[in-house]
Design an enzyme around this catalytic site. Structure first.
Site, PDB file in Angstrom:
ATOM      1  N   CYS A  84      68.308   4.015  79.919  1.00  0.00           N
ATOM      2  CA  CYS A  84      67.260   4.172  80.820  1.00  0.00           C
ATOM      3  C   CYS A  84      67.374   5.332  81.625  1.00  0.00           C
ATOM      4  CB  CYS A  84      67.076   2.801  81.652  1.00  0.00           C
ATOM      5  SG  CYS A  84      65.982   2.850  82.999  1.00  0.00           S
TER       6      CYS A  84
ATOM      7  N   LYS B 284      61.478  -6.832  77.565  1.00  0.00           N
ATOM      8  CA  LYS B 284      61.947  -5.718  78.547  1.00  0.00           C
ATOM      9  C   LYS B 284      63.263  -5.852  78.691  1.00  0.00           C
ATOM     10  CE  LYS B 284      61.422  -2.812  81.989  1.00  0.00           C
ATOM     11  NZ  LYS B 284      61.323  -1.279  81.625  1.00  0.00           N
TER      12      LYS B 284
END
Ligand code: RRO
Length: 327
Positions: free
Chosen positions: A147, A64
């Site tokens: 993101c 992640k």
């Protein structure tokens, strides 16, 4: 005697008589035994999740996206499966770079561990990469420029000048394998502008695409958005994203001067993997299907890909990589 030898080779040594179809690949200088691995964000935040991915039939493990400090992320519900894919506004929950560096130092699987970095500022990205540069056990870094879920933080990949500035700073000191993860682009000029910038740097790979930012899914019964954060706006993955992902893979495959592409977006079947590779991907990440189906997706996708390759007479990934024909 000859009959016995033939029977022996058919039963105990069937391999030489079968047509081998290998799904091994390489991302530039990085060899992978399997062209499939997880997308960053999908079941790869904790040590247990990373251990499970290490045991799965994949070519690499990708963690992640990390920040310097632990982040709790956005309030829940922040991920939903939706009919043709997924929507998320996770908000970068992660255990902090120290955790991922310790995990990398102890990593012993027979495949590379990739870390993903998503500093909230240029300075944070530099700090993260300086730490990683000194660390052991990191196969490559995927620098996340895309993101879509941090309120007040635009996606770096939608700002060409900012991307160039960030990469100039990074490559002034970073000399290990580093790629970038891009957001989806929808305008041909934007492909050209971003490719021109990326071609100026020694990138190990470019991953196309992150989720399609700021979609909205509605829960009709409750007459609300399906997610709590950001008024329900979140990144869209899965089949919704597949045509956009393929277009981005193919466009960057053509525009980048030999920088390998990693495909990501809408992979539900072995045929989807095949399409990504045909469009130019050297390896293919799986996000939404991993969330929905769990680790079993990798065995299924690998078998479906190999079966399609056999049908078409392809023996290795290189036989069809980037070979999309014109009509
Ligand atoms: O954590 C997230 O909200 C998130 C990230 Br960092 C990303 O790169 N892509 C995405 O869809 N969600």
């Amino acid at each position: 005697m000859r009959f016995v030898a033939l029977a022996f080779s058919l039963t105990l040594c069937p391999k030489p008589l079968m047509r081998p179809t290998a799904i091994e690949t390489e991302i530039g200088q990085i060899p992978l035994q399997n062209c499939l691995y997880n997308a960053s964000g999908a079941r790869c935040t904790t040590g247990e999740e990373l251990d499970s991915l290490a045991r799965a039939p994949t070519g690499a493990v990708l963690a992640k996206s990390a920040t310097i400090a632990y982040r709790k992320g956005n309030p829940k519900p922040r991920y939903r499966d939706i009919p043709f894919g997924s929507i998320n506004a996770m908000g970068l929950p992660n255990l902090g770079i120290d955790f991922y560096l310790d995990y990398a130092a102890a990593f012993s699987a027979e495949k590379p561990l990739f870390l993903s970095v998503a500093g909230l500022t240029t300075a944070e990205n530099h700090t993260l990469l300086k730490r990683i540069q000194k660390a052991a056990g990191v196969g490559a870094v995927e620098l996340n420029l895309s993101c879509p879920n941090i309120p007040g933080k635009p996606q770096t990949g939608y700002d060409v000048a900012q991307t160039e500035h960030l990469l100039q700073g990074v490559f002034a000191f970073y000399d290990k394998p580093l790629g970038v993860k891009l957001p989806p682009y929808f305008d041909r000029v934007h492909f050209d502008q971003m490719a021109a910038v990326l071609n100026r740097f020694p990138l190990a790979f470019v991953t196309c695409i992150n989720s399609m930012g700021n979609g909205l899914h509605i829960d009709v019964e409750r007459e609300t958005a399906s997610l709590k954060p950001k008024g329900g706006f979140g990144g869209i993955g899965g089949l919704y994203a597949k045509p956009t992902a393929l277009a981005n893979v193919n466009r960057f495959y053509k525009l980048l001067d030999g920088i390998p592409i990693v495909g990501c977006g809408g992979v539900q079947t072995g045929t989807d993997v095949f399409e990504h590779i045909l469009c130019g991907a050297s390896a293919v990440q799986v996000g939404t299907s991993l969330m929905k189906e769990g680790l079993a997706c990798f065995t299924r996708l690998g078998e479906e890909l190999q079966s399609l390759m056999r049908e078409k007479g392809y023996v290795r990934v290189a036989d069809f990589k980037g070979k999309l024909k014109s009509l």
